[in-house]
Motif scaffolding. Structure first.
Motif, short mmCIF file in Angstrom:
data_model
loop_
_atom_site.label_atom_id
_atom_site.label_comp_id
_atom_site.label_asym_id
_atom_site.label_seq_id
_atom_site.Cartn_x
_atom_site.Cartn_y
_atom_site.Cartn_z
N ARG A 45 0.84 -1.21 0.00
CA ARG A 45 0.00 0.00 0.00
C ARG A 45 0.86 1.25 0.00
N HIS A 46 2.04 1.16 0.60
CA HIS A 46 2.97 2.29 0.61
C HIS A 46 3.59 2.50 -0.77
N VAL A 47 3.80 1.40 -1.50
CA VAL A 47 4.46 1.47 -2.81
C VAL A 47 3.50 1.93 -3.89
N GLY A 48 2.27 1.40 -3.88
CA GLY A 48 1.35 1.65 -4.97
C GLY A 48 0.04 2.25 -4.52
N ARG A 49 -0.95 2.12 -5.38
CA ARG A 49 -2.29 2.64 -5.11
C ARG A 49 -3.29 1.51 -5.33
N GLY A 50 -4.48 1.66 -4.76
CA GLY A 50 -5.45 0.59 -4.93
C GLY A 50 -6.82 0.94 -4.41
N ILE A 51 -7.75 0.03 -4.68
CA ILE A 51 -9.12 0.15 -4.21
C ILE A 51 -9.57 -1.18 -3.63
N VAL A 52 -10.61 -1.11 -2.83
CA VAL A 52 -11.28 -2.31 -2.34
C VAL A 52 -12.77 -2.19 -2.62
N VAL A 60 -15.02 -6.47 3.22
CA VAL A 60 -14.24 -6.37 1.99
C VAL A 60 -14.49 -7.60 1.13
N PHE A 61 -14.90 -7.36 -0.13
CA PHE A 61 -15.20 -8.46 -1.05
C PHE A 61 -14.25 -8.50 -2.25
N GLY A 62 -13.30 -7.58 -2.29
CA GLY A 62 -12.35 -7.61 -3.40
C GLY A 62 -11.35 -6.48 -3.29
N SER A 63 -10.26 -6.62 -4.04
CA SER A 63 -9.21 -5.60 -4.06
C SER A 63 -8.57 -5.55 -5.43
N ALA A 64 -7.93 -4.43 -5.73
CA ALA A 64 -7.12 -4.28 -6.94
C ALA A 64 -6.12 -3.16 -6.69
N MET A 65 -4.88 -3.38 -7.13
CA MET A 65 -3.84 -2.37 -6.96
C MET A 65 -3.15 -2.10 -8.29
N TRP A 66 -2.57 -0.93 -8.39
CA TRP A 66 -1.76 -0.59 -9.56
C TRP A 66 -0.53 0.18 -9.08
N PHE A 67 0.56 0.03 -9.84
CA PHE A 67 1.85 0.58 -9.46
C PHE A 67 2.39 1.39 -10.63
N PRO A 68 2.19 2.71 -10.59
CA PRO A 68 2.59 3.55 -11.73
C PRO A 68 4.12 3.66 -11.83
N TYR A 69 4.62 3.55 -13.05
CA TYR A 69 6.03 3.77 -13.35
C TYR A 69 6.10 4.77 -14.50
N GLY A 70 6.77 5.89 -14.27
CA GLY A 70 6.80 6.92 -15.29
C GLY A 70 5.41 7.51 -15.50
#
Length: 291
Positions: A45-52, A60-70
């Motif tokens: 969570r510190h490295v990237g972003r996400g939703i639940v 909580v019934f689900g999660s998804a994260m993304w990690f932007p580069y550039g």
């Protein structure tokens, strides 16, 4: 894009992943057999972003994260749906939220077999297979020839050099990720004629330790940069994820690690993997979510 979805008898809404207690995320990953500890979730969570996806009483019934580069690329991971909502469109809805947040970016992810058809239907294309090796490191690590260069544990991590080398191998800068990894990892470097030609990191994760990323210019360098960590982990649980079947996977098997799972690297937008002759390459992943 709707921020809520009705699945049969209950409604789910999207919330920032940092707004829920980590114990709920841990329970979510346990439910699908993933090894993430609460501290692993906190670090991600510190490295990237996400939703639940949560219901009206905060479950909580689900999660998804993304990690932007550039500015134009991101990796996607930690896409989890509970068994109760897997067949009701929760995964597709979560990915729609990711697309909204990552608009204008090319994407890459590592798909489990269960999610493969979903990602195909969302426009992702297959690029490679990731081989997940893990297990208790054996008591005897195969002896390798002397390294072709200076293999050391630097007293101070040469993070700027590591970032520059990794950018050539990965295809875009992962500066934030690598700086955060350097804070929690043991690091080994390979130099020839004073130039950095490879590095590897090892950190605590899940049931034990993960060795990755492993970035090297040759198969032999990759073996050296992997072996030096496994020797320190004799009798302990370790994991290495690689897209490179051959000498590296043979060495991992000889070291007591077994193939536990394969996942599929997929991309949407520009092609992700683009190996070039005489250039460094990512032999070992930092993680399924972060690449």
């Amino acid at each position: 894009m709707p921020k809520s979805v009705r699945l049969k008898s209950f409604e789910l809404v999207a919330r920032d992943i940092n707004d829920v207690d980590v114990s709920l995320l841990h329970a979510l990953s346990l439910g699908v057999g993933w090894p993430h500890r609460p501290k692993d979730w906190d670090w991600l969570r510190h490295v990237g972003r996400g939703i639940v996806a949560v219901d009206g009483i905060g479950r909580v019934f689900g999660s998804a994260m993304w990690f932007p580069y550039g500015d134009d690329f991101a990796t996607v991971g930690l896409v989890i749906t509970t068994p109760r909502t897997q067949a009701q469109g929760n995964g597709r809805w979560l990915m729609d939220q990711v697309f909204e947040h990552c608009r204008g970016r090319s994407l890459s992810l590592n798909s489990t077999q269960a999610a493969y058809r979903l990602y195909l239907s969302l426009g992702f294309t297959q690029e490679a297979t990731v081989y997940q090796y893990q297990g208790e490191v054996g008591p005897m690590i195969r002896e390798l020839p002397e390294p072709n260069g200076e293999l050391t544990e630097p007293s101070a991590a040469p993070v700027d050099e590591i970032i520059a080398l990794d950018t050539r191998a990965f295809g875009t800068s992962r500066e934030r990720l690598l700086r955060l990894l350097a804070e929690v990892s043991s690091i080994r470097t390979m130099r020839r004629d004073g130039q950095l030609v490879g590095f590897s990191m090892c950190r605590e994760f899940g049931r034990g330790h993960v060795v990755g990323p492993i970035v090297a210019s040759t198969d032999d360098d990759a073996l050296q940069l992997t072996a030096v960590h496994l020797k320190d982990l004799t009798g302990r649980f370790a994991r290495v994820d690689t897209r490179e079947p051959g000498p590296l996977t043979e060495f991992l098997q000889d070291s007591g690690l077994e193939l536990s799972e394969t996942v599929t690297t997929m991309s949407k937008g520009r092609k992700f993997l683009n190996r070039k002759d005489n250039e460094p390459w990512v032999y070992g992943l930092a993680g399924h979510a972060v690449g």
